[in-house]
Design an enzyme around this catalytic site. Structure first.
Site, PDB file in Angstrom:
ATOM      1  N   GLU A 170       1.051  -1.303   0.067  1.00  0.00           N
ATOM      2  CA  GLU A 170      -0.237   0.109   0.232  1.00  0.00           C
ATOM      3  C   GLU A 170       0.035   1.230   0.012  1.00  0.00           C
ATOM      4  OE1 GLU A 170      -3.355  -0.502   3.010  1.00  0.00           O
ATOM      5  OE2 GLU A 170      -3.388  -2.153   2.194  1.00  0.00           O
ATOM      6  N   SER A 194       2.896   1.058  10.010  1.00  0.00           N
ATOM      7  CA  SER A 194       2.718  -0.212  10.486  1.00  0.00           C
ATOM      8  C   SER A 194       3.789  -0.503  11.626  1.00  0.00           C
ATOM      9  CB  SER A 194       2.777  -1.720   9.818  1.00  0.00           C
ATOM     10  OG  SER A 194       1.825  -2.600  10.298  1.00  0.00           O
ATOM     11  N   GLU A 411     -12.330  -9.281   9.983  1.00  0.00           N
ATOM     12  CA  GLU A 411     -10.922  -8.116   9.913  1.00  0.00           C
ATOM     13  C   GLU A 411     -10.061  -9.426  11.011  1.00  0.00           C
ATOM     14  OE1 GLU A 411      -8.558  -5.395   8.882  1.00  0.00           O
ATOM     15  OE2 GLU A 411      -7.068  -7.376   9.553  1.00  0.00           O
ATOM     16  N   HIS A 479      -7.994  -8.126   1.791  1.00  0.00           N
ATOM     17  CA  HIS A 479      -7.354  -7.505   1.937  1.00  0.00           C
ATOM     18  C   HIS A 479      -6.399  -7.808   2.347  1.00  0.00           C
ATOM     19  CE1 HIS A 479     -10.256  -3.485   0.730  1.00  0.00           C
ATOM     20  NE2 HIS A 479     -10.624  -4.528   0.111  1.00  0.00           N
ATOM     21  N   GLU A 480      -5.006  -6.748   1.935  1.00  0.00           N
ATOM     22  CA  GLU A 480      -4.079  -6.516   2.827  1.00  0.00           C
ATOM     23  C   GLU A 480      -3.164  -7.882   2.773  1.00  0.00           C
ATOM     24  OE1 GLU A 480      -6.033  -5.565   4.871  1.00  0.00           O
ATOM     25  OE2 GLU A 480      -5.457  -3.717   3.932  1.00  0.00           O
ATOM     26  N   GLU A 498      -7.654  -6.302  -2.714  1.00  0.00           N
ATOM     27  CA  GLU A 498      -6.920  -4.873  -2.811  1.00  0.00           C
ATOM     28  C   GLU A 498      -5.474  -4.665  -2.385  1.00  0.00           C
ATOM     29  OE1 GLU A 498      -6.977  -1.242   0.430  1.00  0.00           O
ATOM     30  OE2 GLU A 498      -6.845  -2.996   1.512  1.00  0.00           O
ATOM     31  N   GLU A 504      -9.240   4.324   0.052  1.00  0.00           N
ATOM     32  CA  GLU A 504      -8.984   4.791   1.890  1.00  0.00           C
ATOM     33  C   GLU A 504      -8.662   5.667   2.624  1.00  0.00           C
ATOM     34  OE1 GLU A 504      -9.600   0.667   3.268  1.00  0.00           O
ATOM     35  OE2 GLU A 504      -7.032   1.078   3.229  1.00  0.00           O
TER      36      GLU A 504
END
Ligand code: NOJ
Ligand code: CA
Length: 697
Positions: A170, A194, A411, A479-480, A498, A504
């Site tokens: 990302e 992160s 998640e 995602h991720e 994603e 976002e």
């Protein structure tokens, strides 16, 4: 004399140094792959394309703990075969894809009697090759420590790259010459996002797409990434050479452990005369295996809204009792802001039903959100326990009555063993509550500790989820994850990922520059669709909180065009229902745009500058044009030569309105209707950071 010089220049070195040398051409003979084994038994290759060497002599092979697979080989055999087949994707940009290539299979054996085969496939738009290790007597395992595959460029091409972060894709793209690749600035600016990211100084991620001085394009990518570490590239900036870099396991010296027989993912080299050719290439999909699923009747395009953006803009929270809020990194939001409550979910279901959407994504429905972000905890979420204010029985009944599906959200906070333990129950729970699509997420540092998002263990996990969801007739949007490598062909339920910097980021970071979406289709999207979450009409975050300065770097018209330029069969209308209800005339395009096409044409394209696509709705004669630009305004004349002769169509044009500009004036959209015929020309004016969307029926 001339002949002698040619002989000395080209043939003599081969005779002197190479023991073996095999060539194979593409069906149109525009691409040539040459394999060589030199006198020391080192395997190598080069690739010619349209009169140049796109890849000059480059090494092949691996080092492993068991044996050296980079040299000391003896040639066993070579065979060339041809292949021509047309197949049909379940959903996509086109309704059929031709896989036409010539294959060279080279068999080698090393001094320890380990066998290594290299399978090369040469297409008109590039080359793919993979290493195969047959099962043989006495050898069971290979512990890969390094990959020696290199890609020697013939010039200092312009590259669009993101740093070789083991944990995230990302990132914002940098445009530079190969010789200027330097990921250092990222180590300061971006890595703080992160807990722990590893970025090696000159490592970049694949696909890596480049433009040569004469306008030719080349992309180095990977296809069918299964049971192996992802391939990033180590740039040797002096020598203009890339070397495969495999993401390590918890033991940094070990990249991948495999049991024989085994084959690696494909290393893919896309080649094209221009930028459009990269977008048109289906080479990565062609290198993937056909669908593993017999029944795909339950897989369908899904346009959805969701309880999502309201948390990203800070209007609500994922958690039930007051916890992290995207609007403040440290603060705990007050109670009473939990978005995934029964009444609010019904509001979204009503909205979806009223405007013809298939699904409603609900994030924050389950327990665990109080304390999940950046905590690296082994057990965080339950995937079968709703919060007390989320009445799942009632909502299932309500959604069914309204003809809308709720989309599940898992998640995992990267606590992957916890997710694996719960997976079967979680999918059974989804089926019980009539859901057929899940959005997974892997925010944070991976558990087991020491694993990375792009390492072999996680690669296997993503594929396991694709397989298990398929068995449960569940569509998957990860995602991720590691960036996709075309596995959507093999698992057609794996409809999107994603795996890049999505919309976002515009809500709570420095965001994505206006050029971002003119780059993604040339690299990230080559391996499969992206859940980019377009459709933001209220671009200024100060609307939600007076002190916020973030903006989406776009005009509203561009947000419409993204549905066409960033193809995905799963697409969100990401903004809040109230923002759409204020502009129903503009919203109409999002309602109408299809998510499955029979044909797609690139009208014009330049990486980092602009893209214009025209696509024909699957099985119909309706066309959709999307055109987007970077920070520069542009004028395009689009010739409608793809329409059927003798037919009259009505075009509805959603263009940047007077004075539109992504920064100062993002909102104006002018909507006009026009009768058009084959051969007519439409003049498009795109604002800075703008776009244009057109429906032709
Ligand atoms: C990151 C995902 O990209 C985003 O869509 C999601 O809302 C958050 N994680 C929370 O899971
Ligand atoms: Ca994300």
């Amino acid at each position: 004399m001339k002949r002698l010089i040619l002989f000395l220049a080209f043939v003599a070195p081969l005779l002197l140094s190479a023991q073996t040398n095999k060539r194979v051409f593409s069906p149109q003979k525009n691409v040539m792959l040459e394999f060589s084994l030199d006198a020391k038994g080192n395997p190598g290759y080069r690739v010619a394309f349209a009169g140049i060497f796109a890849i000059e002599n480059s090494s092949l092979g691996f080092t492993t703990k068991e044996t050296d697979l980079s040299g000391g080989f003896r040639f066993v055999s070579a065979a060339i075969t041809s292949h021509d087949e047309t197949w049909k994707p379940v959903m996509g940009e086109v309704d059929h894809i031709r896989d036409q290539h010539n294959e060279l299979l080279v068999r080698l054996i090393n001094k320890d009697e380990y066998r290594m085969d290299i399978r090369f496939r040469v297409f008109n738009d590039g080359v793919g090759f993979r290493y195969e290790f047959p099962k043989d007597e006495g050898h069971n395992t290979l512990t890969f420590t390094d990959e020696k595959t290199a890609f020697q460029m013939g010039g200092d091409h312009t590259a669009w790259w993101i740093p070789g972060d083991y944990n995230s894709n990302e990132h914002v793209y940098t445009t530079s010459k190969i010789s200027e690749i330097n990921t250092d600035p990222y180590n300061q600016a971006e890595v703080a996002i992160s807990a722990q990211h590893i970025v090696d100084k000159t490592n970049v991620q694949t696909p890596l797409t480049m433009r040569m001085a004469d306008g030719k394009h080349i992309s180095i990518a990977e296809a069918a990434l299964v049971d192996f570490a992802a391939m990033h590239l180590q740039a040797d900036v002096k020598n203009l050479r890339f070397k495969a870099f495999l993401i390590p396991s918890p033991d940094p010296a070990v990249k991948s452990i495999n049991t024989l027989p085994f084959h690696t993912p494909w290393r893919a080299i896309l080649l094209s005369e221009d930028a459009a050719g990269i977008l048109n290439s289906k080479l990565i999909l062609n290198l993937n295996d056909p669908s593993k699923l017999d029944d795909v009747s339950w897989i369908h395009p899904t346009k959805y809204v969701g309880i999502w953006w309201e948390m990203h803009v800070g209007n609500g929270t994922w958690d039930y009792a007051g916890g992290q809020d995207m609007s403040s990194a440290t603060g705990r939001a007050p109670h009473g802001k939990h978005s995934a409550n029964t009444a609010n979910t019904k509001k979204y279901i009503d909205f979806a039903a009223k405007y013809g959407f298939d699904g409603v994504l609900v994030e924050g429905w389950n327990t665990g959100w109080e304390d999940w972000f950046g905590k690296w905890k082994d057990e965080v979420f339950s995937f079968t326990t709703p919060y007390p204010d989320y009445d799942i029985d009632e909502l299932t009944r309500y959604a069914k009555e309204k003809g809308v599906k709720i989309i599940m959200h898992h998640e995992t906070s990267a606590a992957v063993p916890s997710y694996e333990r719960q997976m079967d129950d979680a999918y059974a729970y989804m089926k019980k509550y009539n859901m057929d699509a899940v959005k997974t997420g892997y925010v944070g540092q991976i558990i087991p500790r020491g694993e990375w998002h792009d390492g072999q263990w996680m690669v296997n996990h993503y594929v396991r989820v694709a397989d298990r969801t398929a068995k449960n007739h569940i569509m998957l949007d990860a995602h991720e994850p590691v960036r996709p490598s075309g596995l959507g062909r093999t698992y057609p339920n794996w409809v999107a990922c994603e795996a890049a910097r999505g919309n976002e980021f515009n809500a709570w970071s420095r965001g994505n520059p206006p050029e971002h979406e003119t780059i993604l289709p040339f690299n990230r999207l080559l391996g499969g669709p992206m859940d980019y979450t377009p459709g933001i009409f209220e671009t200024r975050m100060s609307t939600y909180k007076a002190d916020k300065t973030e903006v989406v770097h776009t005009t509203v018209a561009k947000q419409l065009a993204l549905y066409v330029t960033m193809y995905s069969p799963l697409a969100m209308a990401a903004d809040l229902p109230e923002n759409y209800e204020k502009r129903l005339d503009v919203f109409q395009f999002i309602r109408d745009v299809p998510l499955d096409y029979s044909e797609s044409r690139v009208i014009n394209a330049s990486i980092g500058d602009y893209i214009t696509y025209a696509r024909r709705e699957k099985g119909k004669d309706n066309w959709y044009i999307g055109s987007i630009t970077d920070e520069n305004p542009r004028h395009f004349d689009v010739k409608l030569d793809f329409l059927k002769a003798g037919k009259t169509y009505e075009a509805t044009i959603y263009a940047d309105g007077p004075g539109a500009h992504w920064k100062d004036n993002p909102y104006p959209v002018s909507i006009t209707k026009k009768t058009v015929r084959k051969g007519d020309t439409l003049a498009l004016d795109l604002a800075a950071g703008g776009g244009c969307a057109i429906e032709i029926k």
